[in-house]
Design a protein around this motif. Structure first.
Motif, PDB file in Angstrom:
ATOM      1  N   SER A 150      50.935  39.098  56.357  1.00  0.00           N
ATOM      2  CA  SER A 150      52.099  38.543  57.052  1.00  0.00           C
ATOM      3  C   SER A 150      53.233  38.271  56.081  1.00  0.00           C
ATOM      4  N   ALA A 151      53.006  38.465  54.781  1.00  0.00           N
ATOM      5  CA  ALA A 151      54.020  38.168  53.767  1.00  0.00           C
ATOM      6  C   ALA A 151      55.177  39.148  53.855  1.00  0.00           C
ATOM      7  N   THR A 152      56.386  38.639  53.724  1.00  0.00           N
ATOM      8  CA  THR A 152      57.583  39.480  53.708  1.00  0.00           C
ATOM      9  C   THR A 152      58.234  39.520  52.332  1.00  0.00           C
ATOM     10  N   ASP A 153      57.878  38.588  51.448  1.00  0.00           N
ATOM     11  CA  ASP A 153      58.412  38.532  50.092  1.00  0.00           C
ATOM     12  C   ASP A 153      57.296  38.181  49.123  1.00  0.00           C
ATOM     13  N   ASP A 154      57.516  38.485  47.845  1.00  0.00           N
ATOM     14  CA  ASP A 154      56.557  38.107  46.815  1.00  0.00           C
ATOM     15  C   ASP A 154      56.640  36.602  46.537  1.00  0.00           C
ATOM     16  N   THR A 155      55.480  35.959  46.420  1.00  0.00           N
ATOM     17  CA  THR A 155      55.409  34.549  46.032  1.00  0.00           C
ATOM     18  C   THR A 155      54.211  34.374  45.111  1.00  0.00           C
ATOM     19  N   LEU A 156      54.289  33.404  44.211  1.00  0.00           N
ATOM     20  CA  LEU A 156      53.168  33.082  43.333  1.00  0.00           C
ATOM     21  C   LEU A 156      52.974  31.567  43.314  1.00  0.00           C
ATOM     22  N   ASP A 157      51.890  31.112  43.891  1.00  0.00           N
ATOM     23  CA  ASP A 157      51.508  29.700  43.889  1.00  0.00           C
ATOM     24  C   ASP A 157      50.043  29.639  43.491  1.00  0.00           C
ATOM     25  N   PRO A 158      49.764  29.668  42.186  1.00  0.00           N
ATOM     26  CA  PRO A 158      48.387  29.829  41.714  1.00  0.00           C
ATOM     27  C   PRO A 158      47.483  28.656  42.064  1.00  0.00           C
ATOM     28  N   HIS A 159      46.216  28.984  42.281  1.00  0.00           N
ATOM     29  CA  HIS A 159      45.183  27.984  42.475  1.00  0.00           C
ATOM     30  C   HIS A 159      44.481  27.792  41.138  1.00  0.00           C
ATOM     31  N   LEU A 160      44.432  26.556  40.689  1.00  0.00           N
ATOM     32  CA  LEU A 160      43.757  26.225  39.442  1.00  0.00           C
ATOM     33  C   LEU A 160      42.286  25.968  39.749  1.00  0.00           C
ATOM     34  N   ILE A 161      41.403  26.694  39.073  1.00  0.00           N
ATOM     35  CA  ILE A 161      39.964  26.519  39.278  1.00  0.00           C
ATOM     36  C   ILE A 161      39.332  26.142  37.950  1.00  0.00           C
TER      37      ILE A 161
END
Length: 425
Positions: free
Chosen positions: A143-154
């Protein structure tokens, strides 16, 4: 008990598109516990042992560390919301890190790929990391229309990892992991317009990813949408829900009430079960564990329940679904072997590794537990002891995701002769 193994032998071939895995993937920053860094930060931030709390709001790096120490102290794993991705970047920069793709649906798809089983992914975000790391033969809609980066820290900690906080020495006795994230696309969980049509031809549909939604209105809207999508699965198809660590625990009943009536299987791990019940219990006490699963049964009365832990897996069905008990139990054991393979071999696990694990020993204490638990559960319950795996450097990230991948692969293969293996219980 006879269990079905999802690798090798004569099993039903799964066609592309027959497994649909949703609802969102992640870009993960994986780091390992480094005591020297942690101890130095405890001193730098003047953290006192009275502050340690895994549920403290994470608004900066200091509160992130306080929460992580809380998880270390209890031995629990879990998922937490952080105020901004900048905090994730700040903390992750202090450690060597590996950038990977995560999320229940993505890790399930990756292990299915290693088993030679195709699947279709539903994503809500994308960026250069996704394009670089997702194998070209993993089909995906988004469903994404643009690039995004919101990393998950594990952050994964292993037995012996620890920290000193004032006069208190914290030591992990078992392996686990903690996930911290601020992920707006996941929190909005916008569905692709293609999803309904793809589910309409699926054999198994995985639903996951509601745990990061914060806005109650968004949650209700997405649940309404996913109920409509799930209703389109063919009459012989299965809807599998995999739970997760909710950032806002008050949303758990809302999700259960909405998903329960449309799901065929409702699956979760020990941390998620204990969080849902609001109490901890002894995982090796058959009376306490079966009481906890029965309590969950009262909360989620419709689907077959699957509770998977490091020691055992319980399957508890209903009179209306009794005919599915054996097939779901066999699929759950396939999930156990698949997760054990990841625990031992990480991303390098192969189908051959998993096959060898299925032929290996079970945990001795868990075998006794399973026998007692089945007696307490009665005719609608089954309990499978975990496989005995001893490795120096276990992988604790993605075990539940890998479990559900193995379970779904086995469910999708049902209907034709399959490899059978005896398990001693």
């Amino acid at each position: 008990m006879t269990s079905t193994v999802p690798v090798g032998g004569d099993v039903r071939t799964v066609a592309p598109g027959e497994i649909v895995l949703g609802l969102q993937g992640t870009v993960d920053y994986e780091i390992e516990w480094d005591r020297s860094v942690i101890d130095a930060l405890v001193v730098e931030y003047s953290i006192d042992d009275s502050e340690i709390d895994p549920r403290v709001p994470i608004t900066d790096e200091r509160s992130l560390l306080v929460a992580l120490l809380g998880f270390l102290a209890t031995g629990e794993g879990g998922e937490r919301h952080v105020e901004s991705s900048a905090i994730v970047e700040q903390f992750a920069a202090r450690f060597p890190r590996e950038i990977t793709l995560g999320g229940t649906c993505v890790r399930a798809a990756l292990v299915l790929r290693r088993l030679g089983i195709p699947s279709l992914l539903h994503l809500v975000s994308t960026d250069e990391n996704v394009r670089r790391l997702l194998p070209a033969d993993c089909e995906a809609i988004t469903s994404a229309t643009d690039d995004t980066l919101d990393p998950h820290l594990i952050i994964q900690f292993r037995p012996g990892d620890g920290a000193r906080v004032g006069a208190t020495e914290l030591i992990a006795t078992e392996a686990n992991r903690v996930i911290v994230a601020n992920d707006p696309p996941a929190e909005n969980l916008v569905l692709s317009r293609e999803l309904g049509d793809r589910v309409a031809t699926a054999r198994v549909f995985l639903v996951s990813g509601f745990n990061t939604i914060n806005d109650p209105a968004v949650l209700r809207a997405r649940l309404d949408e996913i109920r409509a999508v799930s209703s389109r699965i063919p009459v012989d198809g299965l809807v599998v829900y995999e739970d997760a660590g909710f950032h806002d625990r008050s949303h758990q009943p809302t999700v259960s009430d909405a998903i329960g009536p449309v799901a065929d299987v409702f699956s979760l791990n020990e941390d998620e079960l204990q969080a849902r019940l609001g109490r901890r219990f002894d995982l090796l006490d058959a009376h306490e564990a079966t009481a906890a699963v029965k309590e969950l049964r009262a909360q989620v009365p419709d689907p077959t329940l699957v509770v998977h832990t490091r020691y055992w897996t319980i399957v508890l069905t209903t009179p209306a679904r009794l005919a599915d008990l054996d097939s779901v139990t066999a699929a759950a054991d396939a999930g156990n072997a698949t997760a054990a393979g990841r625990y031992a071999f990480g991303d390098a696990v192969t189908a051959a590794d998993i096959t060898r694990i299925t032929a290996g020993p079970r945990q001795t204490g868990s075998t006794t537990f399973a026998r007692d638990a089945e007696h307490l559960l009665g005719e609608f319950g089954r309990c499978l002891p975990g496989f005995q795996i001893e490795v120096a450097h276990p992988t604790t990230i993605g075990l539940g995701d890998t479990f559900i991948g193995g379970l779904i692969g086995a469910l999708a293969q049902r209907g034709e002769p399959s490899v059978e293996q005896e398990t001693n219980q």
